[in-house]
Design an enzyme around this catalytic site. Structure first.
Site, mmCIF file in Angstrom:
data_model
loop_
_atom_site.group_PDB
_atom_site.id
_atom_site.type_symbol
_atom_site.label_atom_id
_atom_site.label_comp_id
_atom_site.label_asym_id
_atom_site.label_seq_id
_atom_site.Cartn_x
_atom_site.Cartn_y
_atom_site.Cartn_z
ATOM 1 N N ALA A 144 142.020 -52.345 19.942
ATOM 2 C CA ALA A 144 141.490 -51.030 20.915
ATOM 3 C C ALA A 144 140.204 -51.564 21.479
ATOM 4 O O ALA A 144 139.471 -52.022 20.961
ATOM 5 C CB ALA A 144 141.471 -49.946 19.986
ATOM 6 N N TYR B 175 137.222 -41.952 25.439
ATOM 7 C CA TYR B 175 137.663 -42.812 24.490
ATOM 8 C C TYR B 175 138.954 -41.894 23.862
ATOM 9 O O TYR B 175 140.065 -42.363 23.826
ATOM 10 C CB TYR B 175 136.684 -42.944 23.294
ATOM 11 C CG TYR B 175 137.292 -43.552 22.127
ATOM 12 C CD1 TYR B 175 137.835 -44.765 22.078
ATOM 13 C CD2 TYR B 175 137.388 -42.872 20.858
ATOM 14 C CE1 TYR B 175 138.449 -45.483 20.896
ATOM 15 C CE2 TYR B 175 137.970 -43.213 19.872
ATOM 16 C CZ TYR B 175 138.422 -44.543 19.710
ATOM 17 O OH TYR B 175 139.033 -45.075 18.319
HETATM 18 N N1 LIG Z 1 136.311 -47.551 14.114
HETATM 19 C C1 LIG Z 1 136.717 -46.246 13.969
HETATM 20 O O1 LIG Z 1 135.970 -45.633 13.355
HETATM 21 C C2 LIG Z 1 138.029 -45.703 14.088
HETATM 22 C C3 LIG Z 1 138.436 -44.407 13.798
HETATM 23 C C4 LIG Z 1 139.629 -44.043 14.141
HETATM 24 C C5 LIG Z 1 140.585 -44.955 14.796
HETATM 25 N N2 LIG Z 1 140.139 -46.226 14.938
HETATM 26 C C6 LIG Z 1 141.295 -46.759 15.568
HETATM 27 O O2 LIG Z 1 141.554 -47.921 14.679
HETATM 28 C C7 LIG Z 1 142.141 -49.155 15.300
HETATM 29 C C8 LIG Z 1 141.324 -50.164 14.882
HETATM 30 O O3 LIG Z 1 139.872 -50.198 14.891
HETATM 31 P P1 LIG Z 1 138.583 -50.883 14.392
HETATM 32 O O4 LIG Z 1 137.812 -50.090 13.813
HETATM 33 O O5 LIG Z 1 139.284 -52.133 13.653
HETATM 34 O O6 LIG Z 1 138.185 -51.371 15.726
HETATM 35 P P2 LIG Z 1 137.362 -52.993 16.103
HETATM 36 O O7 LIG Z 1 136.358 -53.372 14.878
HETATM 37 O O8 LIG Z 1 136.298 -52.542 17.227
HETATM 38 O O9 LIG Z 1 138.518 -53.575 16.329
HETATM 39 C C9 LIG Z 1 139.098 -53.539 17.415
HETATM 40 C C10 LIG Z 1 139.726 -55.030 18.084
HETATM 41 O O10 LIG Z 1 140.200 -54.983 19.305
HETATM 42 C C11 LIG Z 1 139.928 -56.144 19.850
HETATM 43 N N3 LIG Z 1 140.024 -55.919 21.547
HETATM 44 C C12 LIG Z 1 139.101 -55.107 22.337
HETATM 45 N N4 LIG Z 1 139.679 -54.958 23.254
HETATM 46 C C13 LIG Z 1 140.925 -55.797 23.326
HETATM 47 C C14 LIG Z 1 141.743 -56.244 24.342
HETATM 48 N N5 LIG Z 1 141.848 -55.974 25.438
HETATM 49 N N6 LIG Z 1 142.733 -57.161 23.682
HETATM 50 C C15 LIG Z 1 142.808 -57.454 22.457
HETATM 51 N N7 LIG Z 1 142.160 -57.134 21.533
HETATM 52 C C16 LIG Z 1 141.116 -56.263 21.895
HETATM 53 C C17 LIG Z 1 138.338 -56.164 19.616
HETATM 54 O O11 LIG Z 1 138.073 -57.627 20.073
HETATM 55 P P3 LIG Z 1 136.553 -57.909 20.515
HETATM 56 O O12 LIG Z 1 135.383 -57.363 19.654
HETATM 57 O O13 LIG Z 1 136.597 -59.459 20.677
HETATM 58 O O14 LIG Z 1 136.369 -57.162 21.844
HETATM 59 C C18 LIG Z 1 138.404 -56.136 18.168
HETATM 60 O O15 LIG Z 1 138.511 -57.203 17.361
HETATM 61 C C19 LIG Z 1 142.096 -48.874 16.814
HETATM 62 O O16 LIG Z 1 143.213 -48.437 17.489
HETATM 63 C C20 LIG Z 1 140.689 -47.681 16.793
HETATM 64 O O17 LIG Z 1 140.788 -46.732 17.825
HETATM 65 C C21 LIG Z 1 138.910 -46.338 14.835
#
Ligand SMILES: NC(=O)c1ccc[n+]([C@@H]2O[C@H](COP(=O)([O-])OP(=O)(O)OC[C@H]3O[C@@H](n4cnc5c(N)ncnc54)[C@H](OP(=O)(O)O)[C@@H]3O)[C@@H](O)[C@H]2O)c1
Length: 276
Positions: free
Chosen positions: A64, A129
């Site tokens: 994401a 977002y």
């Molecule tokens: N973080 C939070 O607090 C939170 C809260 C609620 C829900 N979520 C949801 O939970 C899920 C996982 O989040 P997370 O915290 O693990 O986020 P994260 O650590 O930012 O990981 C997201 C991953 O997606 C990759 N990504 C970004 N753009 C991409 C693309 N175009 N194609 C393929 N990969 C891509 C990023 O790679 P790069 O870094 O190399 O770009 C990163 O490895 C997401 O759906 C997020 O919306 C997150």
């Protein structure tokens, strides 16, 4: 004799998108006993259709655009990943007959409620977002579990716990927002609960840590658990002045009997142990 399809989890690999992210890594660990195809951003940019040759039995879609403030400046690019990406993942799932777990966020809510948001509450995202994630939910298709979680942290990547550990080691005092309330959720606990989700009907599920707190309370807990001598100065969201609006209150709970997670403080301890 009744014909039964083989268990899709055993017959074909579990595909993880965004496998380099904090949740993606936790999922790869949780499912390591199964055959896993863990694809990072470099392996599959989900804003493009799936590369040829993938044949998953299940897709865990953790890729994401998660830069909440950056999405205000570039909502088109954020949508290309969070909406377009989910469309491409859902297309792959439909082509292969594979169910999908798509992760979403508490930021689909406006935060005006003062009691926990449940699955039947109407979303009303106030940030770019949040809007892209809500449209992404709709793009996941009918054979999908939409797992809404919140305030994720883990031992890798960019997250609040890691930022506070760095600042707490450098400074005597940090200013932290005390008027947003939510459920900080450890990615290891969310990854483990993902296994339980596979037994549930498709649809939206709220899965977050037990307990709730503000960012300032979380910062104090991080410093206490890590033994860092750093004060927390409580400030308001307006004082911090970030570009994207955030919900003031986004505690999530399941009204459908979804999996419950340990308390966020237990998640924090587990995370710190992993980092030690
Ligand atoms: N973080 C939070 O607090 C939170 C809260 C609620 C829900 N979520 C949801 O939970 C899920 C996982 O989040 P997370 O915290 O693990 O986020 P994260 O650590 O930012 O990981 C997201 C991953 O997606 C990759 N990504 C970004 N753009 C991409 C693309 N175009 N194609 C393929 N990969 C891509 C990023 O790679 P790069 O870094 O190399 O770009 C990163 O490895 C997401 O759906 C997020 O919306 C997150």
């Amino acid at each position: 004799m009744e014909h039964r399809d083989p268990d899709p989890l055993r017959a074909r690999p579990v595909l993880i998108t965004g496998a380099g992210g904090q949740l993606g890594r936790a999922l790869a660990e949780e499912f390591e006993a199964e055959e896993v195809v863990a694809l990072s951003h470099a392996d599959w940019d989900v804003s493009e259709p799936a590369p040829a040759g993938l044949d998953p039995g299940l897709v865990l879609h953790a890729a994401a655009w998660t830069d909440v403030d950056g999405a205000e400046d570039d909502p088109q690019e954020a949508a290309a990943v969070n909406v377009g990406g989910t469309i491409h993942v859902a297309e792959l799932c439909a082509a292969r007959g594979a169910p999908l777990v798509a992760y979403s966020t508490d930021y689909v809510f406006d935060g005006r409620k003062r009691e926990p948001y449940v699955e039947s509450d109407g979303p009303n995202p106030e940030s770019a977002y949040g809007r892209t994630k809500l449209h992404g939910e709709a793009a996941a298709g009918e054979r999908a579990w939409i797992v809404r979680s919140s305030w994720l942290f883990g031992p890798t990547g960019n997250n609040f716990v890691r930022t506070m550990l760095r600042l707490g080691a450098e400074r005597d005092e940090v200013a932290v927002v005390d008027d947003q309330r939510g459920c900080p959720t450890y990615v290891g606990h969310l990854a483990a609960a993902t296994r339980d989700v596979l037994e549930l009907p498709f649809g939206i599920w709220h899965i977050v840590a037990d307990g709730e707190c503000t960012w300032a309370e979380l910062a104090e807990a991080i410093f206490a658990e890590a033994g860092l001598d750093c004060r927390v100065r409580r400030i308001t969201t307006a004082e911090l002045g970030r570009p994207a609006p955030r919900p003031a209150y986004s505690v999530l709970r399941s009204e459908k009997g979804g999996p419950t997670l340990p308390h966020w403080r237990e998640g924090l301890r587990e995370c710190l142990e992993r980092m030690a």
